[in-house]
Design a protein around this motif. Structure first.
Motif, PDB file in Angstrom:
ATOM      1  N   GLY A  76      71.634  11.656  16.182  1.00 29.95           N
ATOM      2  CA  GLY A  76      73.305  11.988  16.785  1.00 29.95           C
ATOM      3  C   GLY A  76      73.621  13.492  16.828  1.00 29.95           C
ATOM      4  O   GLY A  76      73.629  13.790  15.036  1.00 29.95           O
ATOM      5  N   GLY A  77      74.434  14.216  17.230  1.00 27.84           N
ATOM      6  CA  GLY A  77      75.025  15.394  17.247  1.00 27.84           C
ATOM      7  C   GLY A  77      73.644  17.001  17.499  1.00 27.84           C
ATOM      8  O   GLY A  77      73.541  17.671  17.482  1.00 27.84           O
ATOM      9  N   ARG A  78      72.222  16.128  17.984  1.00 31.76           N
ATOM     10  CA  ARG A  78      71.449  17.043  18.149  1.00 31.76           C
ATOM     11  C   ARG A  78      71.857  17.204  19.503  1.00 31.76           C
ATOM     12  O   ARG A  78      72.109  16.793  20.701  1.00 31.76           O
ATOM     13  CB  ARG A  78      70.332  16.579  18.760  1.00 31.76           C
ATOM     14  N   THR A  79      71.627  19.033  20.000  1.00 29.89           N
ATOM     15  CA  THR A  79      72.335  20.175  20.667  1.00 29.89           C
ATOM     16  C   THR A  79      70.515  20.082  21.943  1.00 29.89           C
ATOM     17  O   THR A  79      70.015  21.121  21.380  1.00 29.89           O
ATOM     18  CB  THR A  79      72.757  21.237  20.138  1.00 29.89           C
ATOM     19  N   PHE A  80      71.005  20.007  23.033  1.00 36.03           N
ATOM     20  CA  PHE A  80      70.260  20.611  24.324  1.00 36.03           C
ATOM     21  C   PHE A  80      70.646  22.106  24.665  1.00 36.03           C
ATOM     22  O   PHE A  80      71.967  21.699  25.297  1.00 36.03           O
ATOM     23  CB  PHE A  80      69.740  19.417  25.197  1.00 36.03           C
ATOM     24  N   ARG A  81      69.919  22.368  25.235  1.00 36.07           N
ATOM     25  CA  ARG A  81      70.262  24.370  25.727  1.00 36.07           C
ATOM     26  C   ARG A  81      70.185  23.923  27.105  1.00 36.07           C
ATOM     27  O   ARG A  81      68.657  24.051  27.757  1.00 36.07           O
ATOM     28  CB  ARG A  81      69.826  24.961  24.575  1.00 36.07           C
ATOM     29  N   LEU A  82      70.751  23.963  27.825  1.00 34.86           N
ATOM     30  CA  LEU A  82      70.638  23.706  29.436  1.00 34.86           C
ATOM     31  C   LEU A  82      70.686  25.184  29.875  1.00 34.86           C
ATOM     32  O   LEU A  82      72.215  25.805  30.468  1.00 34.86           O
ATOM     33  CB  LEU A  82      71.564  22.966  30.458  1.00 34.86           C
ATOM     34  N   LYS A  83      69.589  26.335  30.198  1.00 34.49           N
ATOM     35  CA  LYS A  83      69.741  27.366  30.481  1.00 34.49           C
ATOM     36  C   LYS A  83      70.656  27.708  32.150  1.00 34.49           C
ATOM     37  O   LYS A  83      70.268  27.138  32.414  1.00 34.49           O
ATOM     38  CB  LYS A  83      68.313  28.420  30.129  1.00 34.49           C
ATOM     39  N   GLY A  84      71.051  29.059  32.214  1.00 39.73           N
ATOM     40  CA  GLY A  84      71.785  29.012  33.215  1.00 39.73           C
ATOM     41  C   GLY A  84      73.485  28.689  33.928  1.00 39.73           C
ATOM     42  O   GLY A  84      73.219  28.920  34.762  1.00 39.73           O
ATOM     43  N   LYS A  85      73.322  27.825  33.102  1.00 39.84           N
ATOM     44  CA  LYS A  85      74.408  26.708  33.597  1.00 39.84           C
ATOM     45  C   LYS A  85      76.284  26.268  33.246  1.00 39.84           C
ATOM     46  O   LYS A  85      76.566  25.297  33.177  1.00 39.84           O
ATOM     47  CB  LYS A  85      73.688  24.718  33.564  1.00 39.84           C
ATOM     48  N   GLY A  86      75.730  27.905  33.001  1.00 38.69           N
ATOM     49  CA  GLY A  86      77.670  27.886  31.985  1.00 38.69           C
ATOM     50  C   GLY A  86      77.807  28.752  33.676  1.00 38.69           C
ATOM     51  O   GLY A  86      77.884  28.549  34.358  1.00 38.69           O
ATOM     52  N   LEU A  87      79.077  30.099  32.762  1.00 43.60           N
ATOM     53  CA  LEU A  87      79.440  30.390  33.926  1.00 43.60           C
ATOM     54  C   LEU A  87      79.042  31.843  34.107  1.00 43.60           C
ATOM     55  O   LEU A  87      77.996  32.345  33.275  1.00 43.60           O
ATOM     56  CB  LEU A  87      81.112  30.455  33.099  1.00 43.60           C
ATOM     57  N   PRO A  88      79.519  32.789  35.364  1.00 42.78           N
ATOM     58  CA  PRO A  88      79.201  33.792  35.212  1.00 42.78           C
ATOM     59  C   PRO A  88      79.189  34.899  34.769  1.00 42.78           C
ATOM     60  O   PRO A  88      80.091  34.862  33.413  1.00 42.78           O
ATOM     61  CB  PRO A  88      80.276  34.102  36.973  1.00 42.78           C
ATOM     62  N   LEU A  89      78.282  35.836  34.052  1.00 39.49           N
ATOM     63  CA  LEU A  89      78.579  37.008  33.992  1.00 39.49           C
ATOM     64  C   LEU A  89      78.839  38.435  34.581  1.00 39.49           C
ATOM     65  O   LEU A  89      77.893  38.087  35.840  1.00 39.49           O
ATOM     66  CB  LEU A  89      77.472  37.472  32.272  1.00 39.49           C
ATOM     67  N   LYS A  90      78.911  39.731  33.793  1.00 31.97           N
ATOM     68  CA  LYS A  90      79.383  40.816  34.603  1.00 31.97           C
ATOM     69  C   LYS A  90      78.405  41.239  34.886  1.00 31.97           C
ATOM     70  O   LYS A  90      78.313  42.099  36.191  1.00 31.97           O
ATOM     71  CB  LYS A  90      80.090  41.478  33.985  1.00 31.97           C
ATOM     72  N   ASP A  91      76.717  41.219  34.269  1.00 30.93           N
ATOM     73  CA  ASP A  91      75.814  41.366  34.375  1.00 30.93           C
ATOM     74  C   ASP A  91      75.274  40.895  35.767  1.00 30.93           C
ATOM     75  O   ASP A  91      74.102  41.209  36.305  1.00 30.93           O
ATOM     76  CB  ASP A  91      74.898  41.565  33.439  1.00 30.93           C
ATOM     77  N   GLY A  92      75.698  39.673  36.343  1.00 26.07           N
ATOM     78  CA  GLY A  92      75.107  38.765  36.909  1.00 26.07           C
ATOM     79  C   GLY A  92      74.271  37.711  37.242  1.00 26.07           C
ATOM     80  O   GLY A  92      73.822  36.488  37.162  1.00 26.07           O
ATOM     81  N   GLY A  93      73.916  37.808  35.400  1.00 20.39           N
ATOM     82  CA  GLY A  93      73.753  36.280  34.690  1.00 20.39           C
ATOM     83  C   GLY A  93      74.516  35.491  34.586  1.00 20.39           C
ATOM     84  O   GLY A  93      75.825  35.457  35.347  1.00 20.39           O
ATOM     85  N   ARG A  94      74.040  34.552  34.506  1.00 22.36           N
ATOM     86  CA  ARG A  94      75.105  33.185  33.514  1.00 22.36           C
ATOM     87  C   ARG A  94      74.731  32.977  32.207  1.00 22.36           C
ATOM     88  O   ARG A  94      74.036  32.798  31.512  1.00 22.36           O
ATOM     89  CB  ARG A  94      74.659  31.891  34.939  1.00 22.36           C
ATOM     90  N   GLY A  95      75.817  32.204  31.297  1.00 19.92           N
ATOM     91  CA  GLY A  95      75.632  31.595  30.550  1.00 19.92           C
ATOM     92  C   GLY A  95      75.111  30.642  30.750  1.00 19.92           C
ATOM     93  O   GLY A  95      74.848  30.554  31.106  1.00 19.92           O
ATOM     94  N   ASP A  96      74.990  29.588  29.375  1.00 20.84           N
ATOM     95  CA  ASP A  96      74.221  28.407  29.302  1.00 20.84           C
ATOM     96  C   ASP A  96      74.904  27.370  28.625  1.00 20.84           C
ATOM     97  O   ASP A  96      76.548  27.420  28.638  1.00 20.84           O
ATOM     98  CB  ASP A  96      73.685  28.848  28.201  1.00 20.84           C
ATOM     99  N   LEU A  97      74.624  25.757  29.120  1.00 14.99           N
ATOM    100  CA  LEU A  97      75.040  24.984  28.940  1.00 14.99           C
ATOM    101  C   LEU A  97      74.306  23.937  27.462  1.00 14.99           C
ATOM    102  O   LEU A  97      73.993  24.193  27.525  1.00 14.99           O
ATOM    103  CB  LEU A  97      75.146  23.255  29.741  1.00 14.99           C
ATOM    104  N   TYR A  98      75.389  23.915  26.585  1.00 16.23           N
ATOM    105  CA  TYR A  98      74.655  23.329  25.457  1.00 16.23           C
ATOM    106  C   TYR A  98      75.395  21.822  25.258  1.00 16.23           C
ATOM    107  O   TYR A  98      76.646  21.636  24.932  1.00 16.23           O
ATOM    108  CB  TYR A  98      75.570  23.953  24.309  1.00 16.23           C
ATOM    109  N   ALA A  99      74.413  20.703  25.407  1.00 15.85           N
ATOM    110  CA  ALA A  99      74.608  19.269  25.403  1.00 15.85           C
ATOM    111  C   ALA A  99      74.513  18.669  23.846  1.00 15.85           C
ATOM    112  O   ALA A  99      72.906  18.715  23.565  1.00 15.85           O
ATOM    113  CB  ALA A  99      74.350  18.817  26.706  1.00 15.85           C
ATOM    114  N   ALA A 100      75.190  18.093  23.470  1.00 16.49           N
ATOM    115  CA  ALA A 100      74.723  17.618  22.027  1.00 16.49           C
ATOM    116  C   ALA A 100      75.361  16.200  21.720  1.00 16.49           C
ATOM    117  O   ALA A 100      76.103  15.760  22.758  1.00 16.49           O
ATOM    118  CB  ALA A 100      76.320  17.852  21.406  1.00 16.49           C
ATOM    119  N   ALA A 101      73.787  15.668  21.771  1.00 17.59           N
ATOM    120  CA  ALA A 101      73.792  13.816  21.732  1.00 17.59           C
ATOM    121  C   ALA A 101      74.818  13.280  21.574  1.00 17.59           C
ATOM    122  O   ALA A 101      74.849  13.435  19.973  1.00 17.59           O
ATOM    123  CB  ALA A 101      72.394  13.524  21.359  1.00 17.59           C
ATOM    124  N   ARG A 102      75.278  12.248  21.644  1.00 21.89           N
ATOM    125  CA  ARG A 102      77.061  11.564  20.958  1.00 21.89           C
ATOM    126  C   ARG A 102      75.985   9.868  21.335  1.00 21.89           C
ATOM    127  O   ARG A 102      75.859   9.823  22.242  1.00 21.89           O
ATOM    128  CB  ARG A 102      77.961  11.047  21.359  1.00 21.89           C
TER     129      ARG A 102
END
Length: 322
Positions: free
Chosen positions: A265-291
């Protein structure tokens, strides 16, 4: 606005977790993306979000309970600043006359020269009254041919994380009665103010502006950190022990994530590019913590298994905390 406790449907003595749970239920039910054809749901969603802004913050909640702020989070009325018995200013008075030299202001008493404390500059008021004519105030000549432009207006707009993810525009109604489409800037922050040129009231020297304050609504699942998002991901005990492929919600639809065997529990997985848009055209990430979530009902077979495991293969996950 209504009492925030009434809005969320919780008693005044409710715990922080009960308040959060009540808000999440309302947010899921009233979220604009799930009620696109129901304007009342959008209004109630904004109301629930505003209520949670107060009750979900420990300091604001204490201030509200103590009567220090109202249901909108504004300080309670405490009287006019600088008002004292015996006249405006501290014990003084002012008189105004109109003659060949224009407006004249004379001050008397112990507060001479202080004017109307807390009510803004009287000279500015006189300029508005004179409508562009020249005059004198306090013995100093002013020229109001260069009269001020129209008054600015203030408005607010609530946007969701889905709005930030998709971009585009949202319609906002201004105090002037006009509705305009506001393009949501990439990277906009909660409380940021956007100026719309020429959308205020008309004045002698032109139009005022509209100042729109952005409020980012809380999402029932995601927490925002800049362009990144964080999510608590519930997993079963057997998924954590044996590994599994699970569906993870994102702002663009669910994706599949492989949970490796032996996930704590608490281990965090990174889902790249599944966040919000960035000004440079990229996107942030989504971090999912196992519960890890156990069954709601007690299970005797599971308890027997855990007792046998405890007796045969004990271990101490807190051994390094001493």
């Amino acid at each position: 606005m209504r009492d925030p406790y009434e809005v969320l449907g919780v008693p005044r003595g409710a715990s922080a977790s009960s308040i959060k749970s009540a808000f999440r239920k309302l947010a899921k039910k009233l979220h604009p993306d799930a009620n696109k054809n129901d304007p009342e749901a959008a209004a109630r969603f904004s109301e629930a979000n505003a209520a949670y802004e107060i009750l979900g913050d420990e300091k604001k909640r204490k201030a509200f309970d103590a009567g220090e702020i109202d249901a909108e989070g504004k300080p309670r009325f405490a009287g006019f600043e600088g008002a004292h018995p015996g006249g405006f200013g501290q014990g003084g008075f002012e008189s105004f006359t109109w003659g060949p030299e224009g407006f004249q202001r004379r001050s008397g008493g112990t507060g001479a020269g202080r004017g109307f404390a807390g009510f803004g500059g009287i000279d500015d008021i006189l300029k508005e009254m004179m409508g562009g004519r020249a005059g004198r105030a306090g013995g100093e000549h002013f020229d109001v041919d260069d009269a001020p432009r129209g008054q600015d207006v203030n408005a607010s707009l609530t946007v969701t994380l889905n709005d930030l993810a998709s971009g585009g525009s949202k319609r906002v109604r201004l105090p002037t009665g006009k509705e305009v489409d506001l393009k949501i800037p990439v990277g906009v922050t909660d409380g940021q103010q956007i100026r719309l040129k020429g959308q205020g009231f008309a004045g002698p020297a032109g139009m005022g502006d509209a100042l729109v304050t952005i409020a980012i609504a809380r999402h029932p699942l995601f927490e925002r950190e800049g362009a990144d998002l964080r999510l608590d991901l519930p997993v079963t005990l057997y998924e954590a022990v044996l590994g599994a492929k699970v569906r993870v919600p994102t702002l663009e639809g669910a994706v599949e994530l492989a949970i490796p065997p032996g996930t704590s529990g608490g281990r965090t997985f990174r889902l790249k590019g599944k966040g919000l848009p960035l000004k440079d055209g990229g996107r942030g990430d989504l971090y999912a913590a196992a519960r890890i979530v156990l069954p709601e009902e007690r299970d005797s077979a599971l308890e027997d298994l855990m007792r046998a495991w405890r007796d045969d293969k004990p271990y101490d996950p807190r051994r390094d905390m001493s």
